[in-house]
Design an enzyme around this catalytic site. Structure first.
Site, PDB file in Angstrom:
ATOM      1  N   LYS A   1      17.387  52.007  96.225  1.00 37.91           N
ATOM      2  CA  LYS A   1      17.113  51.321  94.954  1.00 37.91           C
ATOM      3  C   LYS A   1      18.324  51.403  94.027  1.00 37.91           C
ATOM      4  CE  LYS A   1      14.834  53.498  91.386  1.00 37.91           C
ATOM      5  NZ  LYS A   1      15.554  53.582  90.155  1.00 37.91           N
ATOM      6  N   ASN A   2      18.850  52.605  93.846  1.00 33.25           N
ATOM      7  CA  ASN A   2      19.900  52.760  92.839  1.00 33.25           C
ATOM      8  C   ASN A   2      21.232  52.132  93.249  1.00 33.25           C
ATOM      9  OD1 ASN A   2      18.087  53.910  91.173  1.00 33.25           O
ATOM     10  ND2 ASN A   2      18.854  56.011  91.368  1.00 33.25           N
TER      11      ASN A   2
ATOM     12  N   CYS B   1      12.931  56.335  77.560  1.00 35.04           N
ATOM     13  CA  CYS B   1      11.830  56.228  78.514  1.00 35.04           C
ATOM     14  C   CYS B   1      11.250  57.608  78.714  1.00 35.04           C
ATOM     15  CB  CYS B   1      12.280  55.584  79.819  1.00 35.04           C
ATOM     16  SG  CYS B   1      13.282  56.639  80.832  1.00 35.04           S
TER      17      CYS B   1
ATOM     18  N   ARG C   1      18.109  58.534  76.917  1.00 34.93           N
ATOM     19  CA  ARG C   1      18.947  57.652  77.717  1.00 34.93           C
ATOM     20  C   ARG C   1      19.751  56.639  76.885  1.00 34.93           C
ATOM     21  NH1 ARG C   1      15.800  56.218  83.198  1.00 34.93           N
ATOM     22  NH2 ARG C   1      17.942  56.201  83.967  1.00 34.93           N
TER      23      ARG C   1
ATOM     24  N   ASP D   1      17.034  63.223  90.447  1.00 33.41           N
ATOM     25  CA  ASP D   1      15.991  62.371  91.012  1.00 33.41           C
ATOM     26  C   ASP D   1      15.197  63.069  92.123  1.00 33.41           C
ATOM     27  OD1 ASP D   1      16.851  60.472  89.263  1.00 33.41           O
ATOM     28  OD2 ASP D   1      17.755  59.144  90.748  1.00 33.41           O
TER      29      ASP D   1
ATOM     30  N   ARG E   1       8.213  50.950  91.933  1.00 38.65           N
ATOM     31  CA  ARG E   1       9.594  50.707  91.506  1.00 38.65           C
ATOM     32  C   ARG E   1      10.590  51.260  92.524  1.00 38.65           C
ATOM     33  NH1 ARG E   1      11.483  53.642  86.957  1.00 38.65           N
ATOM     34  NH2 ARG E   1      13.350  52.578  87.587  1.00 38.65           N
TER      35      ARG E   1
HETATM   36  C1  LIG Z   1      19.382  52.823  88.320  1.00 42.98           C
HETATM   37  C2  LIG Z   1      20.052  54.141  88.489  1.00 42.98           C
HETATM   38  O1  LIG Z   1      21.026  54.284  89.209  1.00 42.98           O
HETATM   39  N1  LIG Z   1      19.481  55.181  87.877  1.00 42.98           N
HETATM   40  C3  LIG Z   1      20.028  56.497  88.043  1.00 42.98           C
HETATM   41  C4  LIG Z   1      21.150  56.710  87.061  1.00 42.98           C
HETATM   42  O2  LIG Z   1      20.603  56.520  85.751  1.00 42.98           O
HETATM   43  P1  LIG Z   1      21.591  56.366  84.511  1.00 42.98           P
HETATM   44  O3  LIG Z   1      22.790  55.621  84.936  1.00 42.98           O
HETATM   45  O4  LIG Z   1      20.776  55.828  83.393  1.00 42.98           O
HETATM   46  O5  LIG Z   1      21.949  57.887  84.215  1.00 42.98           O
HETATM   47  P2  LIG Z   1      23.308  58.463  83.654  1.00 42.98           P
HETATM   48  O6  LIG Z   1      24.097  59.057  84.775  1.00 42.98           O
HETATM   49  O7  LIG Z   1      23.965  57.436  82.818  1.00 42.98           O
HETATM   50  O8  LIG Z   1      22.795  59.644  82.720  1.00 42.98           O
HETATM   51  C5  LIG Z   1      23.341  60.945  82.785  1.00 42.98           C
HETATM   52  C6  LIG Z   1      23.278  61.607  81.425  1.00 42.98           C
HETATM   53  O9  LIG Z   1      24.200  60.949  80.547  1.00 42.98           O
HETATM   54  C7  LIG Z   1      23.556  60.570  79.344  1.00 42.98           C
HETATM   55  N2  LIG Z   1      24.189  59.312  78.867  1.00 42.98           N
HETATM   56  C8  LIG Z   1      24.272  58.257  79.736  1.00 42.98           C
HETATM   57  C9  LIG Z   1      24.849  57.072  79.317  1.00 42.98           C
HETATM   58  C10 LIG Z   1      25.336  56.983  78.008  1.00 42.98           C
HETATM   59  O10 LIG Z   1      25.862  55.959  77.576  1.00 42.98           O
HETATM   60  N3  LIG Z   1      25.229  58.057  77.194  1.00 42.98           N
HETATM   61  C11 LIG Z   1      24.669  59.243  77.593  1.00 42.98           C
HETATM   62  O11 LIG Z   1      24.596  60.212  76.831  1.00 42.98           O
HETATM   63  C12 LIG Z   1      22.085  60.389  79.765  1.00 42.98           C
HETATM   64  O12 LIG Z   1      21.216  60.468  78.656  1.00 42.98           O
HETATM   65  C13 LIG Z   1      21.898  61.522  80.734  1.00 42.98           C
HETATM   66  O13 LIG Z   1      21.676  62.721  80.040  1.00 42.98           O
HETATM   67  O14 LIG Z   1      21.653  58.037  87.208  1.00 42.98           O
HETATM   68  C14 LIG Z   1      20.677  59.060  86.925  1.00 42.98           C
HETATM   69  C15 LIG Z   1      21.399  60.403  87.041  1.00 42.98           C
HETATM   70  O15 LIG Z   1      21.797  60.629  88.338  1.00 42.98           O
HETATM   71  C16 LIG Z   1      19.498  58.928  87.864  1.00 42.98           C
HETATM   72  O16 LIG Z   1      18.499  59.846  87.469  1.00 42.98           O
HETATM   73  C17 LIG Z   1      18.921  57.525  87.835  1.00 42.98           C
HETATM   74  O17 LIG Z   1      17.985  57.379  88.884  1.00 42.98           O
HETATM   75  C1  LIG Z   2      15.228  57.562  86.947  1.00 41.98           C
HETATM   76  C2  LIG Z   2      15.259  56.729  87.974  1.00 41.98           C
HETATM   77  O1  LIG Z   2      15.501  55.401  87.910  1.00 41.98           O
HETATM   78  P1  LIG Z   2      15.912  54.474  86.660  1.00 41.98           P
HETATM   79  O2  LIG Z   2      17.264  54.897  86.195  1.00 41.98           O
HETATM   80  O3  LIG Z   2      15.928  53.113  87.259  1.00 41.98           O
HETATM   81  O4  LIG Z   2      14.851  54.685  85.612  1.00 41.98           O
HETATM   82  C3  LIG Z   2      15.033  57.201  89.362  1.00 41.98           C
HETATM   83  O5  LIG Z   2      15.354  56.457  90.312  1.00 41.98           O
HETATM   84  O6  LIG Z   2      14.524  58.313  89.549  1.00 41.98           O
END
Ligand SMILES: CC(=O)N[C@H]1[C@@H](OP(=O)(O)OP(=O)(O)OC[C@H]2O[C@@H](n3ccc(=O)[nH]c3=O)[C@H](O)[C@@H]2O)O[C@H](CO)[C@@H](O)[C@@H]1O
Ligand SMILES: C=C(OP(=O)(O)O)C(=O)O
Length: 426
Positions: free
Chosen positions: A22-23, A123, A128, A312, A404
């Site tokens: 998915k990711n 969420c 996030r 995850d 999802r």
């Molecule tokens: C669709 C997808 O691939 N989702 C994955 C992606 O989510 P996602 O890309 O949203 O997660 P991030 O790696 O960005 O988040 C990591 C950390 O950075 C923080 N942060 C992130 C962006 C930002 O602009 N500012 C900030 O502070 C977030 O709140 C969190 O504490 O990586 C996460 C961490 O491995 C996984 O749990 C999710 O499944």
């Molecule tokens: C947090 C997850 O996905 P998403 O970033 O799409 O919410 C996940 O795959 O566990």
């Protein structure tokens, strides 16, 4: 609304085909926006998020054609054609269903010079924010404005290469920046970039589309932008989190599952933590065999960016450790609110105490089936796992979370001996 009913206590044995990730899919799909030629992705999982992303692309004027896989993989294939874009706006109605919609921001501003995307908001697992996505795009010359719940990025003369060092490792921000940089003028250097296998998959797809990227798989990505990219055909990597979840299913039921298509290299830390609990993990032809016998041992796990233990997998691991012979300590360092499954597991008899980011899991002798409700995808899977091991019947409500991220969950689990079915409330 559907619910999943599990009658626990069966030992699982057999083969589980692992779907496309998915990711990875959610960052490969927006790559279609980077070229006026066709991009075909194969091994795409049949998931609600993938369908939602297809709709978002349609909204932007990208035509999508989905068909059965023709490359021997188990997934579907989608051919996307973004010859011309009809819109550069990702509306609230789609973004609220799927946070990963923010991943169209970088490609759209890079290709069209403008993009407007609804802010995803928080969420169940945490706030996030997307500040790092925006800062990285600003480093490439984009002008960013926030208004009326939308982020607007503009770069009328196109993006220019730049340097950005991420203060926190972010998967999504790295993906957005990388997809933008491949069409920016000149060189971009991204430091402290995320190194997740899904980012390697994204970079490999971009290279297949003609991008020039050095440092793939490291925390420093150097990108030499191109005026245009070409189409490509690319196979989505196997889902390491789905595979890890089924590994937990083998462990928690004292069974043996062959995770067909899973790749050991993506999952080393997950399996290291699993071996500590006494589970056997071996590479077999075409996949990985996970087997367990008798009571699991406790294990301490702390989540962190790749190559460390993935957030995850935290919830699924917790269910396993809830039945271990001793006390385990789990620490969640990525998301501030990712313990929503704990009160539900407690309703099934688990003994878990949360103190801030730490959860103390005292193994119990057995769990008992109950009605449980999940608030997010992996929390739902942790409840399914607990249900597989519990005495009696468990009903997991709010199944849409599972849809999802887990393709054909009941079918895959039934095929290896689980007593599981989906019921619709009509
Ligand atoms: C669709 C997808 O691939 N989702 C994955 C992606 O989510 P996602 O890309 O949203 O997660 P991030 O790696 O960005 O988040 C990591 C950390 O950075 C923080 N942060 C992130 C962006 C930002 O602009 N500012 C900030 O502070 C977030 O709140 C969190 O504490 O990586 C996460 C961490 O491995 C996984 O749990 C999710 O499944
Ligand atoms: C947090 C997850 O996905 P998403 O970033 O799409 O919410 C996940 O795959 O566990």
């Amino acid at each position: 609304m559907d619910r999943i009913i599990i009658r626990g206590g069966r030992t699982l044995k057999g083969q589980v085909p692992i779907s496309g990730a998915k990711n990875a899919a959610l960052t490969l799909l927006p790559c279609a926006l980077l070229t006026d030629e066709k991009l075909t992705l194969t091994n795409l999982p049949r998931l609600a998020d993938v369908d939602s992303f297809g709709h978002l692309l349609n909204e932007l004027g990208v035509s999508t054609k989905v068909q059965r896989g023709t490359d021997g993989s188990i997934g579907r294939e989608m051919t996307m054609d973004a010859k011309s874009l009809a819109s550069t706006v990702a509306p609230y109605d789609i973004v609220r269903k799927m946070r990963a919609s923010i991943l169209v921001l970088g490609p759209l501003v890079a290709r069209a010079g403008e993009a407007k995307v609804s802010l995803p908001g928080g969420c169940a697992i945490g706030n996030r924010p997307i500040d790092l996505h925006l800062k990285a795009l600003e480093a490439l010359g984009a002008q960013i404005e926030l208004a009326a719940g939308y982020v607007k990025a503009t770069a009328p003369g196109g993006l220019t290469g730049g340097r950005y060092s991420f203060p926190v490792v972010s998967v999504g921000a790295t993906e957005n920046a990388l997809m933008a940089a491949v069409l920016a003028k000149g060189e971009t250097v991204l430091d402290n970039a995320a190194r997740e296998p899904e980012i390697v998959d994204l970079a490999n797809c971009l290279v297949a589309m003609g991008a020039e990227i050095d440092g793939i798989g490291t925390d420093r990505l150097v990108i030499r932008g191109k005026p245009r990219l070409n189409g490509a055909r690319y196979q989505v990597m196997p889902d390491r989190i789905e595979a890890g979840s089924y590994a937990c299913a083998a462990a928690i039921t004292g069974g043996e599952l062959d995770l067909m298509g899973a790749r050991m290299g993506d999952m080393a830390t997950i399996f290291d933590a699993m071996r500590v609990t006494g589970v056997d993990v071996t590479e077999i032809e075409g996949g990985i065999r996970v087997s367990a016998n008798g009571r699991l041992k406790p294990s301490n796990v702390s989540t962190a960016p790749f190559p460390a233990f993935p957030t995850d997998m935290q919830a699924q691991f917790m269910s396993m450790l809830a039945l271990a012979d001793g006390t385990s300590v789990l620490t969640e360092t990525i998301f501030e609110n990712r313990y929503m499954h704990v009160p539900e597991l407690a309703r099934m008899g688990a003994d878990i105490q949360v103190h801030g980011r730490t959860a103390i899991v005292k193994g119990v002798d057995g769990l008992v089936g109950a009605d449980v409700m999940a608030t997010d995808l992996r929390a739902s899977m942790s409840l399914v796992l607990a249900g597989l091991a519990a005495k009696g019947e468990t009903a997991v409500h709010r199944v849409y979370h599972l849809d999802r991220g887990y393709e054909r969950l009941e079918e895959k689990l039934s095929a290896v001996g689980a007593d599981i079915e989906r019921l619709s409330d009509g």
